[in-house]
Write a protein that holds these residues in place. Sequence first.
Motif, PDB file in Angstrom:
ATOM      1  N   ASP A 137       0.857  -1.182   0.000  1.00  0.00           N
ATOM      2  CA  ASP A 137       0.000   0.000   0.000  1.00  0.00           C
ATOM      3  C   ASP A 137       0.893   1.231   0.000  1.00  0.00           C
ATOM      4  N   THR A 138       0.304   2.403  -0.006  1.00  0.00           N
ATOM      5  CA  THR A 138       1.092   3.630  -0.123  1.00  0.00           C
ATOM      6  C   THR A 138       1.939   3.908   1.116  1.00  0.00           C
ATOM      7  N   GLU A 139       1.691   3.171   2.221  1.00  0.00           N
ATOM      8  CA  GLU A 139       2.506   3.318   3.421  1.00  0.00           C
ATOM      9  C   GLU A 139       3.653   2.311   3.459  1.00  0.00           C
ATOM     10  N   GLY A 140       3.699   1.440   2.472  1.00  0.00           N
ATOM     11  CA  GLY A 140       4.758   0.450   2.424  1.00  0.00           C
ATOM     12  C   GLY A 140       4.414  -0.864   3.078  1.00  0.00           C
ATOM     13  N   GLN A 141       3.167  -1.009   3.534  1.00  0.00           N
ATOM     14  CA  GLN A 141       2.749  -2.253   4.164  1.00  0.00           C
ATOM     15  C   GLN A 141       2.517  -3.312   3.086  1.00  0.00           C
ATOM     16  N   CYS A 142       3.051  -4.524   3.308  1.00  0.00           N
ATOM     17  CA  CYS A 142       2.910  -5.610   2.335  1.00  0.00           C
ATOM     18  C   CYS A 142       1.501  -6.193   2.422  1.00  0.00           C
ATOM     19  N   LEU A 143       0.772  -6.166   1.297  1.00  0.00           N
ATOM     20  CA  LEU A 143      -0.592  -6.665   1.249  1.00  0.00           C
ATOM     21  C   LEU A 143      -0.679  -8.034   0.563  1.00  0.00           C
ATOM     22  N   ALA A 144       0.297  -8.371  -0.254  1.00  0.00           N
ATOM     23  CA  ALA A 144       0.319  -9.686  -0.925  1.00  0.00           C
ATOM     24  C   ALA A 144       1.723  -9.922  -1.448  1.00  0.00           C
ATOM     25  N   ARG A 145       2.118 -11.187  -1.520  1.00  0.00           N
ATOM     26  CA  ARG A 145       3.447 -11.502  -1.995  1.00  0.00           C
ATOM     27  C   ARG A 145       3.459 -12.905  -2.590  1.00  0.00           C
ATOM     28  N   ALA A 165       9.244   6.553  -0.613  1.00  0.00           N
ATOM     29  CA  ALA A 165       9.177   7.963  -1.023  1.00  0.00           C
ATOM     30  C   ALA A 165       9.715   8.138  -2.441  1.00  0.00           C
ATOM     31  N   GLN A 166      10.786   7.416  -2.767  1.00  0.00           N
ATOM     32  CA  GLN A 166      11.359   7.512  -4.111  1.00  0.00           C
ATOM     33  C   GLN A 166      10.386   7.004  -5.165  1.00  0.00           C
ATOM     34  N   VAL A 167       9.717   5.894  -4.891  1.00  0.00           N
ATOM     35  CA  VAL A 167       8.787   5.328  -5.860  1.00  0.00           C
ATOM     36  C   VAL A 167       7.571   6.223  -6.043  1.00  0.00           C
ATOM     37  N   LEU A 168       6.980   6.683  -4.940  1.00  0.00           N
ATOM     38  CA  LEU A 168       5.748   7.470  -5.015  1.00  0.00           C
ATOM     39  C   LEU A 168       5.981   8.868  -5.561  1.00  0.00           C
ATOM     40  N   SER A 169       7.240   9.336  -5.519  1.00  0.00           N
ATOM     41  CA  SER A 169       7.527  10.692  -6.007  1.00  0.00           C
ATOM     42  C   SER A 169       7.509  10.766  -7.534  1.00  0.00           C
ATOM     43  N   GLN A 170       7.578   9.637  -8.220  1.00  0.00           N
ATOM     44  CA  GLN A 170       7.562   9.618  -9.686  1.00  0.00           C
ATOM     45  C   GLN A 170       6.601   8.530 -10.151  1.00  0.00           C
ATOM     46  N   PRO A 171       5.300   8.796 -10.033  1.00  0.00           N
ATOM     47  CA  PRO A 171       4.283   7.761 -10.241  1.00  0.00           C
ATOM     48  C   PRO A 171       4.247   7.178 -11.651  1.00  0.00           C
ATOM     49  N   MET A 172       4.750   7.900 -12.655  1.00  0.00           N
ATOM     50  CA  MET A 172       4.678   7.415 -14.017  1.00  0.00           C
ATOM     51  C   MET A 172       5.965   6.696 -14.446  1.00  0.00           C
ATOM     52  N   ALA A 173       6.921   6.562 -13.550  1.00  0.00           N
ATOM     53  CA  ALA A 173       8.205   5.954 -13.905  1.00  0.00           C
ATOM     54  C   ALA A 173       8.532   4.831 -12.932  1.00  0.00           C
ATOM     55  N   TYR A 174       9.427   3.955 -13.374  1.00  0.00           N
ATOM     56  CA  TYR A 174       9.840   2.852 -12.512  1.00  0.00           C
ATOM     57  C   TYR A 174      11.087   3.252 -11.727  1.00  0.00           C
ATOM     58  N   VAL A 175      11.341   2.511 -10.664  1.00  0.00           N
ATOM     59  CA  VAL A 175      12.544   2.668  -9.853  1.00  0.00           C
ATOM     60  C   VAL A 175      13.250   1.321  -9.816  1.00  0.00           C
ATOM     61  N   GLN A 176      14.552   1.322 -10.092  1.00  0.00           N
ATOM     62  CA  GLN A 176      15.350   0.106  -9.931  1.00  0.00           C
ATOM     63  C   GLN A 176      16.301   0.347  -8.768  1.00  0.00           C
ATOM     64  N   ASP A 177      16.304  -0.558  -7.821  1.00  0.00           N
ATOM     65  CA  ASP A 177      17.036  -0.319  -6.588  1.00  0.00           C
ATOM     66  C   ASP A 177      17.736  -1.604  -6.153  1.00  0.00           C
ATOM     67  N   CYS A 204      -2.514   4.056  -5.751  1.00  0.00           N
ATOM     68  CA  CYS A 204      -3.243   3.279  -4.753  1.00  0.00           C
ATOM     69  C   CYS A 204      -2.355   2.216  -4.119  1.00  0.00           C
ATOM     70  N   GLY A 205      -1.106   2.155  -4.538  1.00  0.00           N
ATOM     71  CA  GLY A 205      -0.169   1.195  -3.981  1.00  0.00           C
ATOM     72  C   GLY A 205       1.079   1.111  -4.844  1.00  0.00           C
ATOM     73  N   VAL A 206       1.916   0.137  -4.537  1.00  0.00           N
ATOM     74  CA  VAL A 206       3.189  -0.034  -5.239  1.00  0.00           C
ATOM     75  C   VAL A 206       3.369  -1.508  -5.580  1.00  0.00           C
ATOM     76  N   LEU A 207       3.823  -1.763  -6.821  1.00  0.00           N
ATOM     77  CA  LEU A 207       4.158  -3.114  -7.266  1.00  0.00           C
ATOM     78  C   LEU A 207       5.674  -3.263  -7.277  1.00  0.00           C
ATOM     79  N   CYS A 208       6.184  -4.359  -6.706  1.00  0.00           N
ATOM     80  CA  CYS A 208       7.627  -4.621  -6.671  1.00  0.00           C
ATOM     81  C   CYS A 208       7.919  -5.982  -7.305  1.00  0.00           C
ATOM     82  N   LEU A 209       8.884  -6.004  -8.216  1.00  0.00           N
ATOM     83  CA  LEU A 209       9.378  -7.245  -8.819  1.00  0.00           C
ATOM     84  C   LEU A 209      10.810  -7.463  -8.339  1.00  0.00           C
TER      85      LEU A 209
END
Length: 851
Positions: A137-145, A165-177, A204-209
Amino acid sequence: MPHVQQQRQELRLVEAAWDNLALLSSLSRLSSKASASNDLGRARQDFAALSAEMMQGLSIEALNNVLHDLETQAQTCIDIVVRNLFERSADIGFFATDSSISDYLLDPQETRRDAIEAHLHAYASKYTVYRNILLLDTEGQCLARLRPQSGTTPSSSTAEPAFMAQVLSQPMAYVQDYAVHTLCDPAKPTLVYAQSVLQRHAACGVLCLEFDLHDEAQALFTSLLNEGSGKNGGAKPVLALVDPQGVIIESSDALQLPTGWHLPHAATAGTFALQHMGRRYVAVVCDTTGFQGYAGLDWRGLALIPLDLAFEDRVDEESALMQEATGNAELLPGALRQIPQRSAAIQSALERSVWNGLLELNQAAIDTSDGQARDLVFAKTLLSEIGVTAQKTAQAFSIALRDLHKVVMASALRDTQSRTSLAMQILDRNLYERANDCRWWALTAQFAATLTAGTEHCPVSTQTLKAINALYTVYTCLVLFDTRGKVLAVSNDQYADQVGQVLNEPWVAATLRLGDSQQYAVSALERSRFYPDAPTYIYAAAVRASTSETAPALGGIAIVWDAVAQMQSILSDCAAGLSPQDALVFLDAQGNLVQGHGTLPDDAALVRNIQQSQEPIVDIAEHLHGRGHAQGPGYREFGGQDAYRHGLHCLALRHLCARQARMPQVVDMQSKLHLASGASSQSVQLATFSQGAYWLGLDSSLIRMAAPDGKLLAAANMPRPFSGMVHIQNKVYPVLDLRDAVTDQPSLSAPVDGARQLIVLQVPLENGTRVEFALRVDRLGAMLDLDRQQLQPINMPHNAGPSMIDAVVRFDSSMVDTSNVLCQLSKNWLQYCVGNLKGDFSAHDLSHLVA
């Protein structure tokens, strides 16, 4: 460098022999004069200088060979990883638009978690490169994995605030970390691709691969090491990925190069030596060349090898063409190409010196008193030993030169083969992504809805196809079709006229027959209505009524691979540095050209024969080419577990040198024959020389001297077999080139050859006069003291005059290889040749012209 050291030792032994000969030549006035001690000292210095130059060249080429292999491995390592990560950057962009994920993140009820995690599993089963998929979710809480959290101790179930914060600051772009992510593995860094999931333009949340970097790197290292170094008994290097600071991210050998180890020199690209864990290494670090503007995370490829093992690799000669190539100066770098000619020139100068010394001793023997007889015998023996040592020196240089050629050729052949292997690795990885993409996109809920409704020109599905195609630039078009094969939507407006048309291609029916969502269909390599100008592959998967593996098919999604652009991109990258004479091509299973880079023979049958050949060197139009050939090794389950084989091959042809017409050379007899005692009253001294494959001799009483080859001066109306005039000392002599006489083909304006020799003759005529002229031969041989009874006369009929040969020399078969016959050049033939010379063509003394 053990082989360089061995050659250096051999040449030092020869140099020591020259030192001994120089000392012996000073023991008497006659021996010093006969051996031309100045010539001997100059030859000794020339050989020493050439020896040092050759050893330096051999060591430099051996080092360059190792560094080139390391650079190839390091560059391939990082570039393949970057290409892989480029695909991940597109995956995250597509996956983040999945409506099933956004719906769940808007309403993350626990009762729905199993269903969404099954959905994530369906995606991950298509792409085995992902170790985990997480929904936050937008707070970083894991909802599914996809996988449960690793570790034996409880850890936070919330992502790091800075990362969120880095991911949500650029909603139309991906982040590689690449960092420690507690949600993945709190004990070590992991590589994560993340992007905001949007609903009505709000996150509404964040997807991580989580990319399975360790598994991918180890598979890549294994593949490269099996294809590269060590095939010929040499050691294998250690491969690694390093971060911008030079810290080891992944290593092929955790004992020699542990993960997390810091190598300061690896922080920048280049070549360096290092002392590491008590051992000396040579290493190469390469920056990535990038892919379509993408450079990854500024990682670098590293390859290093222990110095004590780096130079063990050797390539043994396996065929006549390989042996021919290893003797061709064109293979050598420009600075070393003159070494064979210089070596031959030094040997030729020594041969002349020995000849002229023996001729002078023959004249001295007429006036020698009994007290000087021993000195005369000593001088003759010394000259013979000088000749033998010259041949041993030439042999030592020849072996060293062949080693030098082998090192250069081995590097060229390995480079040729590595290019084909790299091209096929990249191609298989590229097609692996295509096989997975179509199955991923078949899971898109919008496509199932459109197929259920049967709506043509559906704007939502069309827009979704266009959005996907924008992320994945390797496709020219994406096509959605129903169970009848009718096209409902396309991503490329250029093919909008196909909407509503029914597809009857075989791959359409194959797609609709697929048993589950893990399967895919592939067209033959052929032209298509969606790709009319060149053959390509179309990958397709069935779109099903639900996420169930065996749900009925509603239709299918087809993706049209941009084969020309993709193959040419692969070939262009892998052919970097090749010349226009070289070629790197993809061929189909029948050996037909699919795509090519460089110059390929027009003869299709020849190309197929080359493809099927097992020889590393092939002959094409009298030019030798290094041959590299590779089939697709597959990648992960693609081309392996799934039983699909595309049948493509990669062929590389690298121009090595033009073939050189070589006449077989006679076996050197000087070191095998013992001088006759001279006790016989019928003794004769035969001066021997060679022309091509012929071993010839001439009574030394007819010879004035030996001289170096010179430029032929044209002379009008000069009768055959004479070919011109040549300036020797203060005279100009007519020249009879034995090469022309043997082949019966006059060599007009033949160039000066430092290895060839001129023999000045004085041939007596019937009127008592003597005619002087020069005989041009390939090389000088031994002066043999023979009994005349060893000369066996022969009668060879000749229509136009006396025969060139009037006798052969019989030797004891236990002394020599009798397969080479020594033939005496006929004095009558020489007299016949000069009989037609007029006064204008006789030898002219130019001394009166000297001021």
